[in-house]
Each structure stands twice: as C-alpha cells, then as structure tokens.
Design an enzyme around this catalytic site. Structure first.
Site, PDB file in Angstrom:
ATOM      1  N   ASN A 209      21.523   6.718  38.173  1.00  0.00           N
ATOM      2  CA  ASN A 209      22.768   6.966  37.440  1.00  0.00           C
ATOM      3  C   ASN A 209      22.841   6.019  36.245  1.00  0.00           C
ATOM      4  O   ASN A 209      21.954   5.197  36.040  1.00  0.00           O
ATOM      5  CB  ASN A 209      23.984   6.833  38.371  1.00  0.00           C
ATOM      6  CG  ASN A 209      24.094   5.444  38.961  1.00  0.00           C
ATOM      7  OD1 ASN A 209      24.325   4.477  38.240  1.00  0.00           O
ATOM      8  ND2 ASN A 209      23.922   5.333  40.270  1.00  0.00           N
ATOM      9  N   ASP A 279      25.106   8.350  46.287  1.00  0.00           N
ATOM     10  CA  ASP A 279      25.640   8.912  47.532  1.00  0.00           C
ATOM     11  C   ASP A 279      24.566   9.666  48.313  1.00  0.00           C
ATOM     12  O   ASP A 279      24.657   9.811  49.523  1.00  0.00           O
ATOM     13  CB  ASP A 279      26.811   9.854  47.220  1.00  0.00           C
ATOM     14  CG  ASP A 279      28.041   9.065  46.772  1.00  0.00           C
ATOM     15  OD1 ASP A 279      28.218   7.944  47.286  1.00  0.00           O
ATOM     16  OD2 ASP A 279      28.788   9.559  45.916  1.00  0.00           O
ATOM     17  N   LYS A 289       2.838  13.321  43.263  1.00  0.00           N
ATOM     18  CA  LYS A 289       3.702  13.844  42.198  1.00  0.00           C
ATOM     19  C   LYS A 289       3.896  15.355  42.382  1.00  0.00           C
ATOM     20  O   LYS A 289       2.916  16.096  42.539  1.00  0.00           O
ATOM     21  CB  LYS A 289       3.034  13.543  40.849  1.00  0.00           C
ATOM     22  CG  LYS A 289       3.870  13.941  39.677  1.00  0.00           C
ATOM     23  CD  LYS A 289       3.135  13.624  38.378  1.00  0.00           C
ATOM     24  CE  LYS A 289       3.877  14.257  37.220  1.00  0.00           C
ATOM     25  NZ  LYS A 289       3.092  14.263  36.004  1.00  0.00           N
ATOM     26  N   PRO A 306      23.786   5.699  53.416  1.00  0.00           N
ATOM     27  CA  PRO A 306      24.795   4.909  54.134  1.00  0.00           C
ATOM     28  C   PRO A 306      25.848   4.408  53.162  1.00  0.00           C
ATOM     29  O   PRO A 306      25.539   4.088  52.017  1.00  0.00           O
ATOM     30  CB  PRO A 306      23.979   3.737  54.691  1.00  0.00           C
ATOM     31  CG  PRO A 306      22.751   3.660  53.842  1.00  0.00           C
ATOM     32  CD  PRO A 306      22.474   5.059  53.375  1.00  0.00           C
ATOM     33  N   ASP A 307      27.099   4.365  53.603  1.00  0.00           N
ATOM     34  CA  ASP A 307      28.160   3.816  52.748  1.00  0.00           C
ATOM     35  C   ASP A 307      28.278   2.323  53.040  1.00  0.00           C
ATOM     36  O   ASP A 307      28.634   1.916  54.151  1.00  0.00           O
ATOM     37  CB  ASP A 307      29.484   4.528  53.014  1.00  0.00           C
ATOM     38  CG  ASP A 307      30.504   4.163  51.951  1.00  0.00           C
ATOM     39  OD1 ASP A 307      30.878   5.047  51.178  1.00  0.00           O
ATOM     40  OD2 ASP A 307      30.900   2.978  51.874  1.00  0.00           O
ATOM     41  N   ILE A 308      27.960   1.513  52.024  1.00  0.00           N
ATOM     42  CA  ILE A 308      27.889   0.062  52.235  1.00  0.00           C
ATOM     43  C   ILE A 308      29.262  -0.506  52.561  1.00  0.00           C
ATOM     44  O   ILE A 308      29.440  -1.270  53.519  1.00  0.00           O
ATOM     45  CB  ILE A 308      27.305  -0.630  50.985  1.00  0.00           C
ATOM     46  CG1 ILE A 308      25.913  -0.073  50.701  1.00  0.00           C
ATOM     47  CG2 ILE A 308      27.268  -2.140  51.165  1.00  0.00           C
ATOM     48  CD1 ILE A 308      25.333  -0.485  49.361  1.00  0.00           C
ATOM     49  N   PHE A 324      34.988  -0.551  43.914  1.00  0.00           N
ATOM     50  CA  PHE A 324      35.254   0.035  42.607  1.00  0.00           C
ATOM     51  C   PHE A 324      35.354   1.542  42.814  1.00  0.00           C
ATOM     52  O   PHE A 324      34.731   2.085  43.731  1.00  0.00           O
ATOM     53  CB  PHE A 324      34.106  -0.259  41.635  1.00  0.00           C
ATOM     54  CG  PHE A 324      34.280  -1.525  40.840  1.00  0.00           C
ATOM     55  CD1 PHE A 324      34.247  -2.766  41.461  1.00  0.00           C
ATOM     56  CD2 PHE A 324      34.469  -1.480  39.464  1.00  0.00           C
ATOM     57  CE1 PHE A 324      34.408  -3.928  40.734  1.00  0.00           C
ATOM     58  CE2 PHE A 324      34.628  -2.637  38.722  1.00  0.00           C
ATOM     59  CZ  PHE A 324      34.606  -3.864  39.355  1.00  0.00           C
ATOM     60  N   LYS A 338      39.945   6.387  48.374  1.00  0.00           N
ATOM     61  CA  LYS A 338      38.815   5.502  48.755  1.00  0.00           C
ATOM     62  C   LYS A 338      39.325   4.204  49.356  1.00  0.00           C
ATOM     63  O   LYS A 338      38.728   3.674  50.303  1.00  0.00           O
ATOM     64  CB  LYS A 338      37.937   5.200  47.532  1.00  0.00           C
ATOM     65  CG  LYS A 338      37.004   6.361  47.211  1.00  0.00           C
ATOM     66  CD  LYS A 338      36.225   6.159  45.925  1.00  0.00           C
ATOM     67  CE  LYS A 338      35.433   7.430  45.622  1.00  0.00           C
ATOM     68  NZ  LYS A 338      34.906   7.503  44.293  1.00  0.00           N
ATOM     69  N   LYS A 342      37.871   3.987  53.012  1.00  0.00           N
ATOM     70  CA  LYS A 342      36.807   2.999  53.214  1.00  0.00           C
ATOM     71  C   LYS A 342      37.352   1.708  53.815  1.00  0.00           C
ATOM     72  O   LYS A 342      36.603   0.761  54.047  1.00  0.00           O
ATOM     73  CB  LYS A 342      36.091   2.707  51.886  1.00  0.00           C
ATOM     74  CG  LYS A 342      35.407   3.945  51.284  1.00  0.00           C
ATOM     75  CD  LYS A 342      34.398   3.561  50.214  1.00  0.00           C
ATOM     76  CE  LYS A 342      33.800   4.784  49.556  1.00  0.00           C
ATOM     77  NZ  LYS A 342      32.427   4.592  49.092  1.00  0.00           N
TER      78      LYS A 342
HETATM   79  O1  PMT Z   1      27.182  -1.015  35.357  1.00  0.00           O
HETATM   80  P1  PMT Z   1      28.004  -0.673  34.138  1.00  0.00           P
HETATM   81  O2  PMT Z   1      27.223   0.125  33.148  1.00  0.00           O
HETATM   82  O3  PMT Z   1      28.648  -1.883  33.533  1.00  0.00           O
HETATM   83  O4  PMT Z   1      29.192   0.293  34.611  1.00  0.00           O
HETATM   84  C1  PMT Z   1      30.193  -0.181  35.453  1.00  0.00           C
HETATM   85  C2  PMT Z   1      30.572   0.833  36.547  1.00  0.00           C
HETATM   86  C3  PMT Z   1      31.237   2.020  35.909  1.00  0.00           C
HETATM   87  C4  PMT Z   1      29.325   1.265  37.321  1.00  0.00           C
HETATM   88  C5  PMT Z   1      31.543   0.068  37.528  1.00  0.00           C
HETATM   89  O5  PMT Z   1      32.697  -0.310  36.828  1.00  0.00           O
HETATM   90  C6  PMT Z   1      31.938   0.955  38.717  1.00  0.00           C
HETATM   91  O6  PMT Z   1      32.861   1.737  38.667  1.00  0.00           O
HETATM   92  N1  PMT Z   1      31.174   0.807  39.849  1.00  0.00           N
HETATM   93  C7  PMT Z   1      31.344   1.658  41.022  1.00  0.00           C
HETATM   94  C8  PMT Z   1      30.663   2.964  40.773  1.00  0.00           C
HETATM   95  C9  PMT Z   1      30.688   3.879  41.984  1.00  0.00           C
HETATM   96  O7  PMT Z   1      29.690   4.085  42.606  1.00  0.00           O
HETATM   97  O8  PMT Z   1      31.868   4.311  42.313  1.00  0.00           O
HETATM   98  P2  PMT Z   1      32.117   5.324  43.550  1.00  0.00           P
HETATM   99  O9  PMT Z   1      33.495   5.804  43.295  1.00  0.00           O
HETATM  100  O10 PMT Z   1      31.020   6.303  43.651  1.00  0.00           O
HETATM  101  O11 PMT Z   1      32.050   4.382  44.822  1.00  0.00           O
HETATM  102  C10 PMT Z   1      33.202   3.725  45.309  1.00  0.00           C
HETATM  103  C11 PMT Z   1      32.833   2.392  45.908  1.00  0.00           C
HETATM  104  O12 PMT Z   1      32.013   2.593  47.064  1.00  0.00           O
HETATM  105  C12 PMT Z   1      32.064   1.462  44.975  1.00  0.00           C
HETATM  106  O13 PMT Z   1      32.539   0.161  45.174  1.00  0.00           O
HETATM  107  C13 PMT Z   1      30.633   1.585  45.491  1.00  0.00           C
HETATM  108  O14 PMT Z   1      29.894   0.362  45.280  1.00  0.00           O
HETATM  109  C14 PMT Z   1      30.845   1.841  46.969  1.00  0.00           C
HETATM  110  N2  PMT Z   1      29.785   2.631  47.619  1.00  0.00           N
HETATM  111  C15 PMT Z   1      29.479   3.873  47.161  1.00  0.00           C
HETATM  112  C16 PMT Z   1      28.504   4.602  47.818  1.00  0.00           C
HETATM  113  C17 PMT Z   1      27.844   4.032  48.918  1.00  0.00           C
HETATM  114  N3  PMT Z   1      26.887   4.680  49.557  1.00  0.00           N
HETATM  115  N4  PMT Z   1      28.178   2.795  49.333  1.00  0.00           N
HETATM  116  C18 PMT Z   1      29.153   2.110  48.715  1.00  0.00           C
HETATM  117  O15 PMT Z   1      29.461   0.965  49.117  1.00  0.00           O
END
Ligand code: PMT
Length: 401
Positions: A209, A279, A289, A306-308, A324, A338, A342
């Site tokens: 991403n 995700d 390849k 897995p969701d951390i 975030f 979320k 979460k």
């Molecule tokens: O890195 P930059 O270019 O500076 O950009 C910053 C950013 C936009 C990436 C940052 O500000 C941001 O929003 N990071 C979270 C991005 C994200 O994955 O969001 P989400 O809505 O998909 O996930 C929600 C939360 O779950 C996040 O804290 C993520 O770390 C966490 N997560 C998601 C999936 C997963 N399998 N495990 C997780 O813990």
C-alpha cells in the site's frame, strides 16, 4: 529533570571557559545523559582530552585524521549518534567557521554532517563579542535555526567586564533538558508501528500500500522526545531511524509485524499502531514467478491477516492501545466502529486518498476515545505527531495513573 539515555555531543573549542565544560559533563551525566566530547585543537591547549575522557567515560575525539576511528567513518557515526550537539565554549573562530559552513576540523565537520539540533554557547572577550563580524556570524547561525545560549554578562577572565561570559554549566544543562519538552512519557515504554506491509505473491511481486512510514516515524520520534523508551516496528520503508529511538525492528509482512509487535509489547505501556497493515495476503505464495496464460484472467485467493491491535486487545495484561483509522469516506463512523470493535483506548482517524494521509508531508487527525473527540488540524506530520503524543500521554495518565 531527566536526561536518561539522551545522547549529547559536547563540542569544546578553544577558550578559557573550557574548564567549565568539564563540570558540564558531570552535571549532564548526573541526569543520565550519555556524553561524548569532541575537542578542537585549540581546546586541547586549555584542558586535556584525558580530563574529558575520565569525566564522560568515553573516548574523546580531537582530530578528523584519527586513522582508527575514521576507518569506520567515525565522524559520520558521531554525527548520527548525537541527539543534540552543544558547542560550549564556542569561540569567535568556531562561530565564524560554523556560520560559513567550514569543515576544516572534526567538530565543524560533525556539526555539518548531523541533523541533530545545534546549541552554541559563545564565550569570548566582550569587545570580540560586540564586533560586527562576530554579530553577523551569530545572526547567520540564528537564522539557520541554531540555538544561541548566552552569553552572560559580567567579569571576564581577561579582566574586562561585559557580555561574553559562557553560561554556567547548570544553565546550559537546563536548556538541554528544556529542549526535550515536557517529558510527558518519561519512564514509559512505547511501541510504534509504521509503514506498509508487503504480502508476497511470488518471488518478485507483492501486495502493498501507499504508506511511506512518515506518520509513524514522526510519532516514534515525538514519543522519544517526550521521554519514552521507544521501539519502532517498521514495515518496508526507506526512512532513517529518527534520533532517540531505543530499537528498530524491520519487518515485511503483516504476520512478521504481528510477531514483532506482540514480542516487543510484552512489557510495554503504550502501543501506537500507525502502520498500514495489509488486511489480506495471498493464500499461497507461488514458488516461481507467475506466468501469463494467453489472456486468461489470473485469480488470486486471499487469506485474512491477523489483526495486530485485536490480538493485543485480547490479552489480559495489555498496553494502552492507540489505533489509526485510514478512511476515504465516512471517517467518523468507521473510526468509532474500529475503536469499539478492536477494543482500543483511542483511535486517530485520518481522511486518506486524493493526496491526503498517505505519503504526504502533512496530515490532520481526529482523535476519538471514550473521553470525547479532539480535532488536530492539518500541520506537518512532525508537529501533528507531537500533538498526538501529548494527547496520548494525557489520556494514558488519566486512565493509568
Ligand atoms: O505512512 P504515511 O505515508 O505517513 O501515511 C500515514 C498513514 C495514512 C498510513 C497513517 O496515518 C494511518 O492512517 N495508518 C493506519 C492505516 C491503516 O491501516 O488503517 P486501517 O483503518 O486499515 O487500520 C486500523 C488500525 O488497525 C490501524 O491502527 C492498523 O495499524 C491496525 N491494523 C490493521 C490491520 C491489521 N491486520 N492489524 C492491525 O493492527
């Protein structure tokens, strides 16, 4: 007051006030700082390197031409090591050389090669200090963001009275302590995740991403500046480790990030998940390849990662959890969902897409917690991270006094 684990590089140039810098090293170490000393040739005429070595507990560097140290690019290593550089005393000559960007000895070279904030404590005869040439050089440094500490006014070693005395060691120490802010996370262990994850499809392709890691790295740096011991778990990014980070763990996939975060949060107080964790991952990674098949569509089966955050939230003893939320629309609804789903203590929501959030130099956040909503308007990610860390610290102290 603490400077625990702070890495201070003390530059000493030629002036009688160099004897006060011996005391300064002791006072910095009293507060837990690691101090390394670089002396100019002139400084060694006033105080011996052995004195500073004994006081700092570290070898003292005096020359750019030290074959042993420079075999490993010692001046670059020193420049990267320093979180703060303080030149005390700074003679008129040293100030002139800094103002003109000279790199004709080790100290000026390190100052040029370092991204650390530079503090300069002038010390010289009052007539020299008042000279327009010196004042012009000082102004150049000020405009470049160098912080001038002093000089003070009073009796001088030469018998004159006036402005040009170096500040006292405790005043210089206070300025360095203040430079680290209010230390709102002092004594806490903080883990920050940053950047994207890459999920391999075959040996040459992956699903990733747009995260650059800038937001997460800024958060890690701000937490370190607030006094925390920070572990930064970084996805594949091309960013240098910010100053003050205790350890950095580089990972590639979501599963690796989960393992690194779970291991490093075992005794952590706060986890801030700024990483854009994938995700999904390909259900199977092809050994070779993948090849095209005459225009036939290629189907990839994806398995959920897995969701951390949810993994950490499910633990009986868990750190304070800050997530975030990166959303292209309905930001508040998804962020609140979320936060609840979460099991988080706080979530920082940002609008992404169309040049916002990912990759950009600045960002805006809305913080949601059971306490309420806080808007952090658009500023640089560095400043935004400071504001976020201050709010996290407040909330953490409120729920875990
Ligand atoms: O890195 P930059 O270019 O500076 O950009 C910053 C950013 C936009 C990436 C940052 O500000 C941001 O929003 N990071 C979270 C991005 C994200 O994955 O969001 P989400 O809505 O998909 O996930 C929600 C939360 O779950 C996040 O804290 C993520 O770390 C966490 N997560 C998601 C999936 C997963 N399998 N495990 C997780 O813990």
């Amino acid at each position: 007051m603490s400077l625990a684990q702070r890495r201070i590089l003390l530059g000493v140039s030629g002036g009688i006030a160099a004897y006060k810098s011996c005391e300064l090293v002791r006072r910095l170490r009293d507060l837990g700082a690691e101090v390394r000393v670089v002396m100019t040739e002139g400084a060694t005429r006033f105080v011996s390197a052995t004195t500073f070595q004994a006081l700092s507990g570290q070898p003292v560097r005096t020359s750019l031409w030290d074959a042993e140290a420079e075999a490993a690019m010692g001046h670059i290593e020193l420049a990267r090591w320093a979180e703060r550089i303080l030149v005390a005393p700074a003679s008129a000559d040293l100030i002139a050389r800094l103002a003109h960007g000279l790199a004709n000895d080790l100290l000026t070279t390190v100052c040029l090669a370092s991204a650390a904030p530079l503090y300069v404590a002038p010390a010289m005869n009052q007539q020299m200090w008042a000279h327009p040439a010196v004042q012009a050089n000082v102004e150049t440094l000020r405009q470049r963001g160098v912080r001038l500490l002093g000089p003070a006014s009073g009796d001088q070693a030469c018998g004159d009275i006036g402005s040009g005395r170096m500040l006292e060691p405790l005043e210089l120490r206070e300025a360095l302590v203040a430079s680290y802010g209010d230390q709102a996370l002092h004594g806490l262990k903080v883990v920050v995740s940053a950047g994207p994850t890459y999920e391999d499809i075959d040996p040459v392709r992956f699903i990733g991403n747009r995260s650059s890691g800038r937001m997460g790295f800024a958060v890690a740096e701000a937490a370190a500046q607030a006094g925390a011991e920070v572990t930064l778990v970084a996805g594949p990014v091309s960013l240098a480790t910010p100053p003050g980070i205790a350890r950095r763990i580089d990972v590639r996939s979501a599963a690796q990030m989960r393992d690194a975060v779970v291991a490093s949060t075992a005794n952590a107080d706060i986890y801030i998940g700024a990483a854009a964790v994938g995700d999904y991952r390909p259900a199977q990674v092809a050994e070779h390849k993948l090849k095209k098949h005459d225009g036939a569509p290629l189907e990839l089966r994806l398995a959920e990662n897995p969701d951390i955050l949810a993994t950490l939230a499910a633990q009986t003893v868990r750190p304070f959890l800050v997530g975030f939320a990166a959303e292209t629309h309905d930001v508040e609804r998804y962020a609140r969902d979320k936060l609840a789903r979460k099991g988080l203590d706080m979530i920082a929501a940002n609008q992404v897409g169309g040049g916002l959030g990912f990759e950009a130099a600045d960002n805006a956040l809305t913080l949601y917690s059971p306490e309420g909503t806080i808007e952090l308007p658009r500023v640089s990610k560095t400043e935004l991270a400071r504001q976020l860390v201050a709010r996290v610290a407040e909330r953490y102290r409120a729920v875990r006094p």
